[in-house]
Write a protein that holds these residues in place. Sequence first.
Motif, short mmCIF file in Angstrom:
data_model
loop_
_atom_site.label_atom_id
_atom_site.label_comp_id
_atom_site.label_asym_id
_atom_site.label_seq_id
_atom_site.Cartn_x
_atom_site.Cartn_y
_atom_site.Cartn_z
N ASP A 191 -8.34 -8.49 2.80
CA ASP A 191 -7.09 -7.88 3.24
C ASP A 191 -5.99 -8.02 2.20
OD1 ASP A 191 -8.24 -7.06 5.57
OD2 ASP A 191 -7.47 -8.69 6.80
N GLU A 192 -5.90 -9.19 1.58
CA GLU A 192 -4.87 -9.39 0.56
C GLU A 192 -5.14 -8.56 -0.69
OE1 GLU A 192 -2.64 -13.63 1.05
OE2 GLU A 192 -4.62 -13.69 0.08
N TYR B 111 -13.10 -0.91 -0.94
CA TYR B 111 -13.72 -1.73 0.12
C TYR B 111 -15.13 -1.24 0.43
CZ TYR B 111 -14.81 -3.04 4.93
OH TYR B 111 -15.46 -3.46 6.06
N PHE B 112 -15.28 0.09 0.61
CA PHE B 112 -16.59 0.62 0.96
C PHE B 112 -17.57 0.53 -0.21
CE2 PHE B 112 -14.27 2.98 4.40
CZ PHE B 112 -14.95 2.37 5.46
N GLN B 113 -17.08 0.68 -1.44
CA GLN B 113 -17.97 0.50 -2.60
C GLN B 113 -18.48 -0.94 -2.69
OE1 GLN B 113 -17.13 2.21 -6.51
NE2 GLN B 113 -15.49 3.43 -5.60
N SER C 89 -5.00 -3.31 11.36
CA SER C 89 -5.04 -1.92 10.93
C SER C 89 -4.65 -1.84 9.48
CB SER C 89 -4.09 -1.06 11.78
OG SER C 89 -2.76 -1.37 11.45
N ILE C 90 -4.60 -0.63 8.97
CA ILE C 90 -4.24 -0.44 7.56
C ILE C 90 -2.81 -0.91 7.30
CG2 ILE C 90 -3.29 1.90 7.79
CD1 ILE C 90 -5.67 0.91 5.01
N PHE D 133 0.98 -7.77 0.80
CA PHE D 133 1.14 -7.84 -0.64
C PHE D 133 1.24 -9.30 -1.06
CE2 PHE D 133 3.77 -8.13 -4.45
CZ PHE D 133 3.17 -7.20 -5.28
N ASN D 134 0.44 -9.69 -2.04
CA ASN D 134 0.45 -11.05 -2.54
C ASN D 134 0.83 -11.00 -4.01
OD1 ASN D 134 -0.67 -13.52 -3.89
ND2 ASN D 134 -1.30 -14.03 -1.81
#
Length: 453
Positions: free
Chosen positions: A88-89, A144-146, A226-227, A232-233
């Motif tokens: 997520d980060e 993410y999907f790759q 959710s999206i 943001f980090n």
Amino acid sequence: MLTKLKSLQKHSGFMRYFKNTSWLLGEKILRMVVGLFVGIWVARYLGPEQFGLFSYAQSFVGLFAAIATLGLDGIVIRELVKDESRRDELIGTAFWLKLMGAFAVLLILAIAVNFTSNDHATNIIVFIVAGATVFQAFNVVDFYFQSKVLSKYIVYANVISLFFSSVVKIALILNEAPLVAFAWVVLFDSFVLALGYIYFYIRNRHCERSEAIQQTTVIASKAKQSILSLTFNKSIAVGLLKDSWPLILSGIVVSIYMKIDQVMIMQMLDTNAVGQYAAAVRISEAWYFIPMVVASSLFPAIINAKKQSEELYYTRLQRLYDLMVWMAIAIALPMTFLSDWIVNLLYGGQYHEAGSVLMIHIWAGVFVFLGVASGKWFVSENLQILAFWRTFSGMAMNVILNFILIPKYGVNGAAVATLISYSVAGFLFDYFNAKTRKVFFMKLDTINLRRLL
């Protein structure tokens, strides 16, 4: 052979990657066929001048588009594979970085248009097209999907976007819409694709949570993700940018290399010339997906050969170069003799200058095919910095030759400049460095018919 194929079918890892590659290949072929068909229809409808203006706007934006990507694609995928717990980060940070990059592109364009001869209408089209870079920030979902080897979801989103885009373009043609409407379609495409990415990302995350609950029989107390929950980090952002800055530089060089010819034709000639050139290039570059697919499919076997012996490694590499060159020649030869007929068939008589451009530009494919194959070798040998310099040399050569040849020979001069610059980057550059000279002679050996026979 049959036994080996059956064993591969039972190998879950192989089938997973095979299916993933098949989804990507299928989507590329579909996009090429539909995109070429609809693109040609749009070009016929708009005519050389308006199509040239539309192509110029896309190329002008393309010069700066690499800034919006920030070279993050491969870096984020690598980090996701290494540590999925930071998902997520990583995705959230990449999203906000890309969004900032997109607004940076808009700012740079606002400055850059002041140094062109663009009129107000042209600048409006440029900024409408550039607006698409904002929605391209959502392609972080692709990372993410790759990383999960689940490219079918990205294919779903791309096919949906392609469908709506094609329908809208056809509707605009049938209703005799103005040029600016087609610029809005570029923005619409990115918006639809972003919605598709968001949908499949949320859907997949929901499925993951459902599976986790079934496996652990524990109901999590966390709020629904959710999206919009992606964060943001700052430290992650700094780390990503430290790794990606060379790729940002490379991306900018590649963008200039690929797009500068149409921009220079516009500034030195006119929109009609850009339209003639862009029509030919659309046909010539339609084949460029082939070396990418072939190299990606065959290079793992070449890498494995290196573990056995250097001789086998370079033997297989030589076969790849042979295959690439002769595939490119098999495409270029008939296109050379049939270029005028093909252009007239597809675009009509109004694109009468595109045939001669296609006759020249199609031969650049030989060096593109070789460049893609050798690009894999550069990565295998950890020579990425040399790969950058060979691209830079081709870009510099292209700009210089365009300045010299376009005023003298028009659009044909731009095609010659492209052919020579691609030959420098994909072939001649390798001779001037001791680490790559062996590969230069291997490429030279591909046209040795006696060896092949």
